[in-house]
Scaffold this active site. Structure first.
Site, PDB file in Angstrom:
ATOM      1  N   HIS A 136       8.877   4.767  -9.528  1.00 28.64           N
ATOM      2  CA  HIS A 136       8.220   3.555  -9.040  1.00 28.64           C
ATOM      3  C   HIS A 136       8.740   2.296  -9.722  1.00 28.64           C
ATOM      4  O   HIS A 136       8.927   2.254 -10.935  1.00 28.64           O
ATOM      5  CB  HIS A 136       6.703   3.661  -9.251  1.00 28.64           C
ATOM      6  N   CYS A 137       8.945   1.267  -8.927  1.00 27.06           N
ATOM      7  CA  CYS A 137       9.445  -0.021  -9.417  1.00 27.06           C
ATOM      8  C   CYS A 137       8.562  -0.620 -10.504  1.00 27.06           C
ATOM      9  O   CYS A 137       9.054  -1.274 -11.430  1.00 27.06           O
ATOM     10  CB  CYS A 137       9.549  -0.984  -8.229  1.00 27.06           C
ATOM     11  N   PHE A 138       7.258  -0.384 -10.397  1.00 24.71           N
ATOM     12  CA  PHE A 138       6.327  -1.037 -11.311  1.00 24.71           C
ATOM     13  C   PHE A 138       6.136  -0.269 -12.615  1.00 24.71           C
ATOM     14  O   PHE A 138       5.249  -0.582 -13.400  1.00 24.71           O
ATOM     15  CB  PHE A 138       4.991  -1.276 -10.611  1.00 24.71           C
TER      16      PHE A 138
END
Length: 254
Positions: A137-139
């Protein structure tokens, strides 16, 4: 002068095809620099251009969860779109941007920070990091092109260049995204909690944030930082033709 496109909620494949058409238009056909805001008509998982998908993450499983899938032309990691506002910026050296990913990140982040300040949010920029590159996930980490509040990330960015033209994508979380992520915990390869170092605008401000007020603030911040005029516009005929080609190509993509 930059063209402003405000497309609201749109189909996932159409969103990515439009950004690709704008990018090619500027790079190959003398198209105008453009700032675009949009959302998603259905929950969508977007992944970076070169990101590998877990074996259990199939198109059929995503559809069973009610989610669409798109692959971005930009890099970065997976983003769950639904409670966010997405933006894209297409410009390049002829508008005075240096041919540097980090320099463009910094300049655009300053514009976003100026806009968010009008809403009462003091955002910090990310710094280069290699510690979480294996995260799906990017976050999961804060890096260049990202924005955070008190150490918690709420906006991610990814960038790609074609000749002297860049395309930058960004997702700004307006509402909590963790509920959507829980759906993916049914897949063994994604059996991990949503990254804890995340937040969203409604949590930061402790009140609902309207998409309209957010777009207005961001436009003002980008105008000031980039010293530009924003003029509402439409796709050109060349871009419409390119859009159709991009959509045809994306019907085969997963």
């Amino acid at each position: 002068m930059f063209r402003l496109l405000d497309h609201g909620p749109c189909p996932p494949a159409w969103n990515m095809a439009v950004d690709c058409a704008l990018w090619r238009s500027h790079a190959e056909n003398g198209g105008p620099p453009t700032i675009r805001f949009y959302q998603w008509v259905q929950p969508t998982l977007s992944v970076g251009a070169g990101q590998k998908l877990p074996p259990d993450l199939t198109k059929e499983r995503l559809e069973a969860l009610g989610w669409a899938f798109v692959r971005r032309p930009s890099g970065g990691r997976a983003v769950l779109h639904g409670g966010d506002l997405t933006y894209s910026v297409v410009a390049g050296q002829r508008e005075g941007f240096p041919p540097s990913v980090r320099a463009v990140y910094r300049r655009l982040c300053r514009g976003l920070q100026a806009g968010l300040a009008q809403l009462g949010i003091t955002a910090s920029t990310g710094t280069p990091s290699r510690n979480s590159r294996k995260e799906f996930h990017c976050f999961a980490w804060i890096s260049d092109g990202d924005l955070s509040f008190q150490g918690k990330k709420f906006a991610g960015g990814a960038q790609v260049w074609r000749s002297d033209t860049f395309l930058q994508h960004g997702s700004i979380m307006v509402d909590p995204p963790a509920t959507n992520w829980q759906q993916f915990q049914t897949l063994p390869d994604l059996n991990q909690p949503f990254p804890p170092n995340t937040t969203c605008l409604s949590e930061i401000l402790e009140r609902p944030v309207s998409i309209s007020s957010l777009k207005t603030a961001l436009q003002q911040g980008l105008r000031e930082e980039l010293n530009i005029t924003l003029m509402p516009g439409d796709l050109t005929t060349w871009e419409e033709d390119q859009l159709r080609l991009e959509l045809e190509a994306r019907t085969q993509q997963f």
